[in-house]
Write a protein that holds these residues in place. Sequence first.
Motif, PDB file in Angstrom:
ATOM      1  N   LEU A 515      16.700  31.316  10.849  1.00  0.00           N
ATOM      2  CA  LEU A 515      16.818  32.063  12.102  1.00  0.00           C
ATOM      3  C   LEU A 515      17.755  33.257  11.997  1.00  0.00           C
ATOM      4  O   LEU A 515      17.510  34.295  12.611  1.00  0.00           O
ATOM      5  N   ALA A 516      18.828  33.108  11.226  1.00  0.00           N
ATOM      6  CA  ALA A 516      19.820  34.177  11.149  1.00  0.00           C
ATOM      7  C   ALA A 516      19.585  35.116   9.973  1.00  0.00           C
ATOM      8  O   ALA A 516      20.330  36.081   9.786  1.00  0.00           O
ATOM      9  N   GLY A 517      18.578  34.819   9.151  1.00  0.00           N
ATOM     10  CA  GLY A 517      18.193  35.738   8.084  1.00  0.00           C
ATOM     11  C   GLY A 517      19.104  35.749   6.885  1.00  0.00           C
ATOM     12  O   GLY A 517      19.103  36.715   6.106  1.00  0.00           O
ATOM     13  N   GLU A 518      19.889  34.686   6.680  1.00  0.00           N
ATOM     14  CA  GLU A 518      20.801  34.649   5.539  1.00  0.00           C
ATOM     15  C   GLU A 518      20.050  34.161   4.295  1.00  0.00           C
ATOM     16  O   GLU A 518      20.368  33.140   3.697  1.00  0.00           O
ATOM     17  N   ARG A 519      19.047  34.926   3.911  1.00  0.00           N
ATOM     18  CA  ARG A 519      18.252  34.579   2.729  1.00  0.00           C
ATOM     19  C   ARG A 519      17.438  35.786   2.320  1.00  0.00           C
ATOM     20  O   ARG A 519      17.206  36.719   3.099  1.00  0.00           O
ATOM     21  N   GLY A 520      16.983  35.757   1.059  1.00  0.00           N
ATOM     22  CA  GLY A 520      16.077  36.782   0.585  1.00  0.00           C
ATOM     23  C   GLY A 520      14.634  36.366   0.803  1.00  0.00           C
ATOM     24  O   GLY A 520      14.355  35.437   1.573  1.00  0.00           O
ATOM     25  N   THR A 522      12.560  35.188  -1.596  1.00  0.00           N
ATOM     26  CA  THR A 522      12.075  34.163  -2.512  1.00  0.00           C
ATOM     27  C   THR A 522      12.895  32.896  -2.373  1.00  0.00           C
ATOM     28  O   THR A 522      14.046  32.911  -1.932  1.00  0.00           O
ATOM     29  N   THR A 523      12.297  31.786  -2.775  1.00  0.00           N
ATOM     30  CA  THR A 523      12.947  30.488  -2.659  1.00  0.00           C
ATOM     31  C   THR A 523      14.231  30.443  -3.466  1.00  0.00           C
ATOM     32  O   THR A 523      14.278  30.882  -4.613  1.00  0.00           O
ATOM     33  N   GLY A 524      15.267  29.902  -2.868  1.00  0.00           N
ATOM     34  CA  GLY A 524      16.565  29.786  -3.525  1.00  0.00           C
ATOM     35  C   GLY A 524      17.461  30.978  -3.328  1.00  0.00           C
ATOM     36  O   GLY A 524      18.653  30.924  -3.683  1.00  0.00           O
ATOM     37  N   ALA A 525      16.918  32.055  -2.765  1.00  0.00           N
ATOM     38  CA  ALA A 525      17.734  33.242  -2.487  1.00  0.00           C
ATOM     39  C   ALA A 525      18.389  33.058  -1.120  1.00  0.00           C
ATOM     40  O   ALA A 525      18.007  33.685  -0.124  1.00  0.00           O
ATOM     41  N   ILE A 526      19.360  32.150  -1.081  1.00  0.00           N
ATOM     42  CA  ILE A 526      20.011  31.791   0.173  1.00  0.00           C
ATOM     43  C   ILE A 526      21.520  31.889   0.014  1.00  0.00           C
ATOM     44  O   ILE A 526      22.051  31.911  -1.102  1.00  0.00           O
ATOM     45  N   GLY A 527      22.183  31.941   1.163  1.00  0.00           N
ATOM     46  CA  GLY A 527      23.634  31.949   1.146  1.00  0.00           C
ATOM     47  C   GLY A 527      24.172  30.551   0.891  1.00  0.00           C
ATOM     48  O   GLY A 527      23.441  29.631   0.534  1.00  0.00           O
ATOM     49  N   ALA A 528      25.460  30.393   1.080  1.00  0.00           N
ATOM     50  CA  ALA A 528      26.101  29.110   0.825  1.00  0.00           C
ATOM     51  C   ALA A 528      25.653  28.083   1.859  1.00  0.00           C
ATOM     52  O   ALA A 528      25.740  28.304   3.059  1.00  0.00           O
ATOM     53  N   VAL A 529      25.133  26.950   1.365  1.00  0.00           N
ATOM     54  CA  VAL A 529      24.766  25.828   2.229  1.00  0.00           C
ATOM     55  C   VAL A 529      25.334  24.564   1.599  1.00  0.00           C
ATOM     56  O   VAL A 529      25.740  24.560   0.434  1.00  0.00           O
ATOM     57  N   ASP A 530      25.361  23.482   2.364  1.00  0.00           N
ATOM     58  CA  ASP A 530      25.860  22.211   1.847  1.00  0.00           C
ATOM     59  C   ASP A 530      24.722  21.536   1.094  1.00  0.00           C
ATOM     60  O   ASP A 530      24.031  20.658   1.627  1.00  0.00           O
ATOM     61  N   SER A 531      24.516  21.947  -0.153  1.00  0.00           N
ATOM     62  CA  SER A 531      23.381  21.435  -0.918  1.00  0.00           C
ATOM     63  C   SER A 531      23.500  19.936  -1.165  1.00  0.00           C
ATOM     64  O   SER A 531      22.483  19.235  -1.239  1.00  0.00           O
ATOM     65  N   ASP A 532      24.738  19.422  -1.303  1.00  0.00           N
ATOM     66  CA  ASP A 532      24.896  17.985  -1.522  1.00  0.00           C
ATOM     67  C   ASP A 532      24.307  17.194  -0.352  1.00  0.00           C
ATOM     68  O   ASP A 532      23.558  16.227  -0.547  1.00  0.00           O
ATOM     69  N   ALA A 533      24.633  17.604   0.857  1.00  0.00           N
ATOM     70  CA  ALA A 533      24.132  16.893   2.038  1.00  0.00           C
ATOM     71  C   ALA A 533      22.620  17.045   2.171  1.00  0.00           C
ATOM     72  O   ALA A 533      21.914  16.092   2.526  1.00  0.00           O
ATOM     73  N   ILE A 534      22.116  18.229   1.893  1.00  0.00           N
ATOM     74  CA  ILE A 534      20.678  18.466   2.025  1.00  0.00           C
ATOM     75  C   ILE A 534      19.905  17.672   0.980  1.00  0.00           C
ATOM     76  O   ILE A 534      18.907  17.001   1.290  1.00  0.00           O
ATOM     77  N   LEU A 535      20.375  17.704  -0.261  1.00  0.00           N
ATOM     78  CA  LEU A 535      19.658  17.024  -1.335  1.00  0.00           C
ATOM     79  C   LEU A 535      19.800  15.510  -1.254  1.00  0.00           C
ATOM     80  O   LEU A 535      18.986  14.789  -1.839  1.00  0.00           O
ATOM     81  N   SER A 536      20.778  15.019  -0.540  1.00  0.00           N
ATOM     82  CA  SER A 536      20.889  13.567  -0.362  1.00  0.00           C
ATOM     83  C   SER A 536      19.695  13.021   0.405  1.00  0.00           C
ATOM     84  O   SER A 536      19.390  11.827   0.328  1.00  0.00           O
ATOM     85  N   ARG A 537      19.001  13.869   1.137  1.00  0.00           N
ATOM     86  CA  ARG A 537      17.806  13.450   1.863  1.00  0.00           C
ATOM     87  C   ARG A 537      16.639  13.206   0.914  1.00  0.00           C
ATOM     88  O   ARG A 537      15.661  12.569   1.279  1.00  0.00           O
ATOM     89  N   LEU A 538      16.731  13.747  -0.313  1.00  0.00           N
ATOM     90  CA  LEU A 538      15.713  13.497  -1.330  1.00  0.00           C
ATOM     91  C   LEU A 538      16.027  12.255  -2.155  1.00  0.00           C
ATOM     92  O   LEU A 538      15.266  11.936  -3.060  1.00  0.00           O
TER      93      LEU A 538
END
Length: 538
Positions: A515-520, A522-538
Amino acid sequence: MPHLPPDAALLTHDVTNQPDARGDVDLFATDPALADHAGAAGADTAHLAAYGETIGTAAMAQAGRAANRNPPELLLFDAGGRRLDELRFHPAYHDLMRTGIGAGYAAIAWEGAAGGHATHAAMVYLTSQVEPGVCCPMTMTYAAVPALQADNALFDTWAPKLLSRAYDPAPKPLARKPGATLGMAMTEKQGGSDVRANTTRAAPDGDAYVLRGHKWFCSAPMSDGFLTLAQAPGGLTCFLVPRWLEGRRNTIHIQRLKDKLGNRANASAEIEYADAVAYRLGDEGEGVKTILDMVHHTRLDTAMAPAGLMRAALSHAAHWARHRTTFQKTLIDQPLMRSVLADLALDWEGTLGLGMFVAAQFDRDTDEARAFARVAVALAKYLGNKLCPNLVYEAMEVLGGMGYVEDTPLPLFYREAPLNSIWEGSGNVICLDILRTLRKVPLSGEVLSRELGAVAGQYWRYDAALNAHITRFPRLPDEAQARWYVESLATLLTASVLIRHAPAPVAEAYVATRLAGERGRTTGAIGAVDSDAILSRL
């Protein structure tokens, strides 16, 4: 499965740095996101836990691969030249159908238990991870039930068989079968999505009609009957066409099977009605209105299937990344890989969350819920299916060359990824239908606005995006802007669902990147996110 492990000590080298086969995977127990969103939707999570364990076994995965590698065979005639118009399937296909039907895939939504549609939707999600092709006949069987309510006699005859948990693929009349499936044959060459251009004719014949005409697409032609549209004296009308009659075959002649990109385990055909016996469903001239009840429910499944494909592709990518080492680190520990997987996981969980949120509306017997479900299911179908192909491609790339090889299931998922966007209303059809619904059913827009506003005040970037949407589209747009409008609405609605039902790091990352456009681009072209918390869902 081999009784002994494969030999990794070969003459020229030892096999190392190759992930072992995944074996049995409990698809519910290993999916906390499904547990969260299914629970929030009121689904029967105990039933889903049992089904997830069953459908996730290595044997089921092997059956899915076998059904895809051995597509159905068309048998038009017997050895003496007599018409058969039958299909032969690999035994694995029947195993998968028997498992799904037996677990209530088509029936559970109509058996009276709370959360039936949400439970069904989650079963679509789980089954799509193993073999998406078998979902088609089971989905249409599920979705035909409300359409049959247009005729009490037909409903009383067919519904008990469609809601049975018995699977019987034999070519015999309905009265002699413990359970049945129902397909669909709508489109014709000259019309496509414009079914009002259909030319198949229906002539009254006593208590029935006879149909003569050609259908360009018949989904699941092995079914025990079809819902179809034809021109009756009173206009375009919906009919139920039984596949088999008592003592003889109905004159439904299969012309050829479609040679499809994906969905290989399931058959799609061109057929001709050669004065086939059919029974009117609803009034003459009300065919589109009657069949929309079925289409509305099939759209729920086409909104859930991409979430299942995305989950399957991601889980295989994550398994590879956790067991593959490069540059002295496992792939999953590489910061750039984590950004890619986390970015993909946001699209997957957003699609899952929105789909389950919509499914819950199907379980609520109110005017508001029905109006909202009509527009929300179209929003979910549009966005999830537009995101699915890119996600599956990126998951293939995680595996490198192996992702492009049929030894892995990624090519199967990739071939399947565009399907649900095309079936049951392609992207443009869905966008125009959303505009039409908001215009003709004001209550749908009122509830949608309320749902979007329900989470206001929690994330300033969400509030800003919602205000920007309202400013950009103070009224319904013209057709040329319909995709932009629908994408914006669907993304906002997804964010509102994740804010309510996903962990805060997931919701925050979705809002920031979508929503806020903090990305390019292509996939993975994103700003800082809590990848540990997100990937724990996998």
